[in-house]
Design an enzyme around this catalytic site. Structure first.
Site, PDB file in Angstrom:
ATOM      1  N   GLN A 119       0.766  10.976  18.440  1.00 32.67           N
ATOM      2  CA  GLN A 119      -0.547  10.526  17.976  1.00 32.67           C
ATOM      3  C   GLN A 119      -1.005   9.240  18.650  1.00 32.67           C
ATOM      4  O   GLN A 119      -2.033   8.684  18.291  1.00 32.67           O
ATOM      5  CB  GLN A 119      -0.583  10.405  16.452  1.00 32.67           C
ATOM      6  CG  GLN A 119       0.267   9.303  15.864  1.00 32.67           C
ATOM      7  CD  GLN A 119       0.349   9.413  14.340  1.00 32.67           C
ATOM      8  OE1 GLN A 119       1.054  10.250  13.804  1.00 32.67           O
ATOM      9  NE2 GLN A 119      -0.379   8.574  13.634  1.00 32.67           N
TER      10      GLN A 119
ATOM     11  N   GLY B  65       0.838  -1.209   0.000  1.00 32.80           N
ATOM     12  CA  GLY B  65       0.000   0.000   0.000  1.00 32.80           C
ATOM     13  C   GLY B  65       0.869   1.254   0.000  1.00 32.80           C
ATOM     14  O   GLY B  65       0.629   2.208  -0.746  1.00 32.80           O
ATOM     15  N   HIS B  66       1.912   1.246   0.829  1.00 35.06           N
ATOM     16  CA  HIS B  66       2.843   2.389   0.842  1.00 35.06           C
ATOM     17  C   HIS B  66       3.555   2.517  -0.504  1.00 35.06           C
ATOM     18  O   HIS B  66       3.789   3.625  -0.986  1.00 35.06           O
ATOM     19  CB  HIS B  66       3.891   2.208   1.943  1.00 35.06           C
ATOM     20  CG  HIS B  66       3.353   2.299   3.334  1.00 35.06           C
ATOM     21  ND1 HIS B  66       3.293   1.209   4.175  1.00 35.06           N
ATOM     22  CD2 HIS B  66       2.869   3.355   4.045  1.00 35.06           C
ATOM     23  CE1 HIS B  66       2.797   1.583   5.343  1.00 35.06           C
ATOM     24  NE2 HIS B  66       2.532   2.866   5.293  1.00 35.06           N
TER      25      HIS B  66
ATOM     26  N   LYS C 224      -7.102   5.052   2.897  1.00 35.24           N
ATOM     27  CA  LYS C 224      -7.498   4.118   3.945  1.00 35.24           C
ATOM     28  C   LYS C 224      -7.744   4.853   5.253  1.00 35.24           C
ATOM     29  O   LYS C 224      -8.674   4.547   5.987  1.00 35.24           O
ATOM     30  CB  LYS C 224      -6.434   3.052   4.143  1.00 35.24           C
ATOM     31  CG  LYS C 224      -6.988   1.910   4.931  1.00 35.24           C
ATOM     32  CD  LYS C 224      -5.946   1.136   5.633  1.00 35.24           C
ATOM     33  CE  LYS C 224      -6.403   0.837   7.019  1.00 35.24           C
ATOM     34  NZ  LYS C 224      -5.639   1.460   8.032  1.00 35.24           N
TER      35      LYS C 224
ATOM     36  N   GLN D 298      -8.214  11.025   8.492  1.00 35.01           N
ATOM     37  CA  GLN D 298      -6.902  11.692   8.542  1.00 35.01           C
ATOM     38  C   GLN D 298      -6.678  12.522   7.268  1.00 35.01           C
ATOM     39  O   GLN D 298      -6.289  13.696   7.326  1.00 35.01           O
ATOM     40  CB  GLN D 298      -5.809  10.627   8.690  1.00 35.01           C
ATOM     41  CG  GLN D 298      -4.400  11.125   8.432  1.00 35.01           C
ATOM     42  CD  GLN D 298      -3.354  10.041   8.685  1.00 35.01           C
ATOM     43  OE1 GLN D 298      -3.092   9.712   9.829  1.00 35.01           O
ATOM     44  NE2 GLN D 298      -2.756   9.509   7.647  1.00 35.01           N
TER      45      GLN D 298
HETATM   46  O1  PAF Z   1      -0.767   7.592   8.355  1.00 33.32           O
HETATM   47  C1  PAF Z   1       0.292   7.554   8.998  1.00 33.32           C
HETATM   48  O2  PAF Z   1       1.124   6.687   8.805  1.00 33.32           O
HETATM   49  C2  PAF Z   1       0.556   8.627  10.047  1.00 33.32           C
HETATM   50  O3  PAF Z   1      -0.603   8.995  10.699  1.00 33.32           O
HETATM   51  C3  PAF Z   1       1.276   9.865   9.462  1.00 33.32           C
HETATM   52  C4  PAF Z   1       0.414  10.589   8.446  1.00 33.32           C
HETATM   53  C5  PAF Z   1       2.586   9.438   8.827  1.00 33.32           C
HETATM   54  C6  PAF Z   1       1.585  10.852  10.591  1.00 33.32           C
HETATM   55  O4  PAF Z   1       2.385  10.277  11.566  1.00 33.32           O
END
Ligand code: PAF
Length: 304
Positions: free
Chosen positions: A67, A40-41, A156, A160
């Protein structure tokens, strides 16, 4: 074999390595991640490449403590830098920024942080009230450090993505935010770094989330209420899957009005716990687009 990306661990290294690109006027693309990278990345990296052409693609790898709330999975979150660098190399990434916590938060948590507003209090924010403040603060910092023209995030994490878009618009950050489609396993499970927490039985059960979303998408031509009920029926049959929320919202995550015009683009979102692992997923759906539902030209609404 693609060349390994250059690794920057400090702000200074990052700034020095990016200065060439800036003076040559090439676009800089950023893919922010927390590592434990998967296909996915990789698709986000390909999207960043498509966006910036021969400009540098930067991947940040940083497990952001801000977070995670106490008791969440900060300590056990997988850290797999060697494998991550290989995946980045295979995607032709130019630069990986993998700072230590002190490099991002030199004086500890900053006094000035990003307040994400009311959208951060619903859905994920209802159970993780400090989460999006941490996400937006680190993304703002990464934008300040990398100064990207384009940043790519996965759909996904749709809430966010929506909040990041809102932050960029509200604070005039001048970054083009691209939301890339979710990549899925053969049974439909959305790819996620947290899937590796699941044992074989949990992994099988986790397929219920995406199946519920597909049921809703297939029924969406009959309106939001029917779509939602189809998804709920699927979730009711799923054993060992503890539902947190299953809702249909407007594409910007606002509430749907009580009567939506045909062909309204909306989102169905789900969160559930499988064992101790919390999973989220979502899909775009188009409400009320059949001749049957167009008889009245509107679809019924659904409350969250
Ligand atoms: O989606 C993520 O992996 C994280 O929330 C992010 C956007 C890298 C922020 O730490």
């Amino acid at each position: 074999m693609s060349a390994a990306p250059t690794l920057a661990e400090t702000r200074e290294e990052l700034a020095r390595l990016l200065s060439d690109a800036r003076t040559s006027g090439r676009k800089v693309g950023l893919v922010p991640t927390m590592g434990a990278l998967h296909d996915g990345h990789a698709s986000l990296m390909r999207e960043a490449r498509a966006q910036v052409g021969d400009g540098p693609v930067v991947v940040s790898i940083f497990v952001n403590p801000m977070q995670f709330a106490p008791g969440e999975d900060l300590d056990r979150y997988p850290r797999t830098l060697e494998a991550d660098l290989e995946l980045c190399a295979a995607q032709g990434v130019d630069l990986v920024f993998a700072p230590a916590v002190d490099e991002v938060y030199p004086g500890g948590e900053p006094d000035v942080t990003i307040q994400p507003g009311p959208l951060a209090t619903i859905l994920e924010g209802a159970t993780r009230p400090t989460h999006f403040r941490g996400v937006l603060t680190v993304v703002a910092k990464l934008f300040g450090l990398v100064r990207p023209d384009v940043a790519v995030f996965g759909q996904k994490d749709y809430q966010q993505l929506t909040l990041i878009r809102r932050m960029v618009a509200d604070l005039c950050m001048g970054v083009d935010v691209v939301g890339a489609e979710t990549l899925r396993e053969p049974d439909g499970l959305a790819m996620s770094s947290r899937n590796r927490y699941l044992d074989t039985e949990q992994r099988r059960r986790a397929g219920a989330l995406s199946q519920a979303l597909v049921e809703a998408r297939d029924a969406s031509l009959w309106g939001a209420d029917v779509a939602l009920e189809s998804a709920r029926a699927e979730m009711r049959q799923a054993h060992g899957v503890d539902l947190d929320y299953l809702v249909i919202r407007a594409a910007d995550l606002g509430e749907l009005p009580c009567a939506v015009p045909d062909a309204t683009e909306a989102r169905i979102l789900v969160a559930a716990r499988v064992g101790s692992t919390r999973l989220i997923d979502n899909m775009p759906i188009t409400l009320g687009a059949t001749s049957a539902s167009t008889r009245q030209g509107v679809s019924a609404c659904c409350a969250p």
